[in-house]
Motif scaffolding. Structure first.
Motif, short mmCIF file in Angstrom:
data_model
loop_
_atom_site.label_atom_id
_atom_site.label_comp_id
_atom_site.label_asym_id
_atom_site.label_seq_id
_atom_site.Cartn_x
_atom_site.Cartn_y
_atom_site.Cartn_z
N SER A 110 0.85 -1.19 0.00
CA SER A 110 0.00 0.00 0.00
C SER A 110 0.89 1.24 0.00
CB SER A 110 -0.90 0.00 1.24
OG SER A 110 -0.11 -0.03 2.41
N GLY A 154 1.02 5.47 0.60
CA GLY A 154 0.39 6.68 1.12
C GLY A 154 1.12 7.91 0.65
N HIS A 163 -3.43 4.12 -0.83
CA HIS A 163 -4.14 4.17 0.44
C HIS A 163 -4.80 5.53 0.65
CE1 HIS A 163 -4.51 3.90 4.92
NE2 HIS A 163 -4.12 5.17 4.87
N VAL A 193 1.11 2.38 6.27
CA VAL A 193 1.24 1.94 4.87
C VAL A 193 2.63 1.33 4.67
CG1 VAL A 193 -0.41 3.59 3.83
CG2 VAL A 193 1.97 4.29 4.21
#
Lengths: 328, 328
Positions: free
Chosen positions: B179, B181, B211, B224
């Motif tokens: 993920s 961010g 994310h 993340v």
């Protein structure tokens, strides 16, 4: 003659914050009872009256009715359009000389937009800057400005923030001739981004004690009295300090460093709850922005900070100081 | 057919770093003795030969003579002009298929400029990004990219860094579908600066698991797998993590949290000495940048990281992965 704002009550936005009006009202009552701060609560009269009654504090705070609330998600034009909001009503009280300072735990963006509209900027400042005093390892504090009011400032605005931060360090922290560092990535010539390279040139010629460039590891080391940066970097750094301190202490506790209570004491130093609010500088009035997650004790501290800033005439002194200096 | 870079020695810039060639050479010898990494040292032959003799390590590392050195203060065009420098000689070895990866503790700016010139960028990347894996409180790690290679990126470059960081997390940390961010100041619509607002739009359409926005306090929390930001903010944050962790532990120790050795363990997790080097991603070859203050043990770790990155074929895999994705 207009009343001296130093003797006026602190206006509190009772509707801002993540935990609802009950927490804010309790904080305002605490500010009065524990610290003798006179407060005016701006918000829905029915809510305020019933909360004050519940706390047995009827008559301990004035109430200024505001039928509308600015939601945390609304900023800029949307927030300004809500002329009946607790924010608008509160600033109106300051403008009319009824209140001497303002505290809100609402959306920073909405507070900034309303503060600029209703109070106005202190010439020659072109954007406000948010100042936070962070405790350093040496036992003192370093003022971080801008901690999140102005996202894409010009190099000239960085110089204004530096002057505002220096005034704050002098007037609030009592530092004579505060040193100012520009947050960047290394002191070699040409290092930094476009904004900091130009700001560094301007700061070298500005009427302040410019230390030069400081880096991310200088924020808590007490290297300088004031660290100036743009509002984006400042806000990221402020929250990164909180998160990194918490992470270090969590990892230390997990490894059995023996005194969890001592570790919690350190964590609290950098908890947004503890700052008690950041001062929005560069305006003609006193504005303190508390964290959205503030509980009653934090709101009470923010009220004390606001009262002290107003009593010290900080807004006027910053304005006077900037007015006699040539605009950069 | 060109030799497989995975089997080639690691070229070490023996002249970079704050502590002089002796420290670097000792680190390279340590990498070979403790971890079986084959190294080639680039630098002044007289200095290298006498240091190797002093360590009783003659013949344990090849020497590639370079008569010139890029000073720590020199970057960009100045660094590129020094065609006889240890940096230029080292990259030449990589270009000719003699070395498979490169480690330097010299000026990041000079390394970046030379890497781009000599190795070239992996299409469609338009600027390299520096990736650092930071340990999180949950026991894993978050990749921070760009930690200082590119100061004023475009929103499109932020998306490229995000893709590079995701490749790094997959290939080096073994995270499936990492993920990503975007570092900013809050998730409400319209928050952030001009760069992050536009980058956020592009990231929502990019071929990665986005994310959304993360904030400064998420850097060490493991929210993340990858945090993407511009090189200025990334470098400030990286150094702020180091400084904030150190400050928290200093304050904890002073309050009598009982186990100083446990506290030092935590401090070491975030010490630049420990990272062992940041990977400069987006190039056709493997480049690891160690901190200028690196001691021998850190240089040895950087050599291991470089060897492992090259063995994993990370540079080629990142390039292949980006090539099949539409350029943002």
């Amino acid at each position: 003659m207009a009343p001296d704002p130093r003797d006026l009550p602190v206006v509190v936005d009772a509707m801002g914050g993540d935990h609802g009006p009950a927490e804010i009202i309790q904080g305002a009552v605490l500010a009065r009872r524990a610290h003798g701060v006179e407060v005016i609560l701006a918000g829905r009269r029915d809510v305020l009256d019933s909360e004050l009654a519940r706390l047995g504090a009827r008559g301990e705070a004035e109430v200024a009715h505001a039928g509308d609330v600015v939601p945390m998600t609304e900023r800029g034009a949307g927030a300004l359009a809500r002329t009946g909001s607790s924010l608008a009503v509160a600033f109106d009280l300051l403008g009319r000389g009824v209140g001497g300072a303002f505290v809100s735990a609402g959306s920073t963006g909405a507070v900034v937009a309303n503060a600029v509209r209703h109070l106005g900027l202190a010439a020659p400042v072109s954007r406000p800057g948010l100042a936070v005093a962070l405790p350093t390892t040496g036992g003192g504090a370093t003022v971080l400005i801008d901690a999140g009011a102005t996202m894409d400032p010009t190099p000239e605005m960085i110089v204004q923030f530096a002057l505002l931060g220096a005034c704050y360090a002098e007037l609030v922290l009592g530092v004579a001739e505060p040193s100012v560092g520009l947050l960047s990535i290394g002191s070699e010539p040409g290092k930094g981004n476009r904004l900091t390279r130009r700001a560094e040139e301007l700061l070298r010629r500005a009427p302040l004690r410019f230390h030069g460039v400081v880096e991310g590891h200088d924020v808590l080391s007490g290297t300088v009295d004031v660290i100036v940066t743009d509002g984006f970097t400042g806000n990221v750094v402020l929250k990164n300090v909180e998160g990194s301190v918490r992470a270090a202490l969590t990892l230390a506790a997990r490894r059995g460093a023996a005194e969890p209570e001592r570790l919690r004491e350190v964590a609290r130093l950098y908890d947004p709850e503890t700052h008690g609010g950041a001062a929005l500088l560069g305006l003609t009035g006193t504005v303190v922005v508390a964290h959205g997650s503030s509980r009653a004790a934090t709101i009470a501290r923010a009220c004390v900070v606001a009262r002290d800033l107003a009593r010290g005439g900080v807004a006027a002194r910053v304005r006077d100081r900037l007015a006699v200096r040539p605009a950069p």
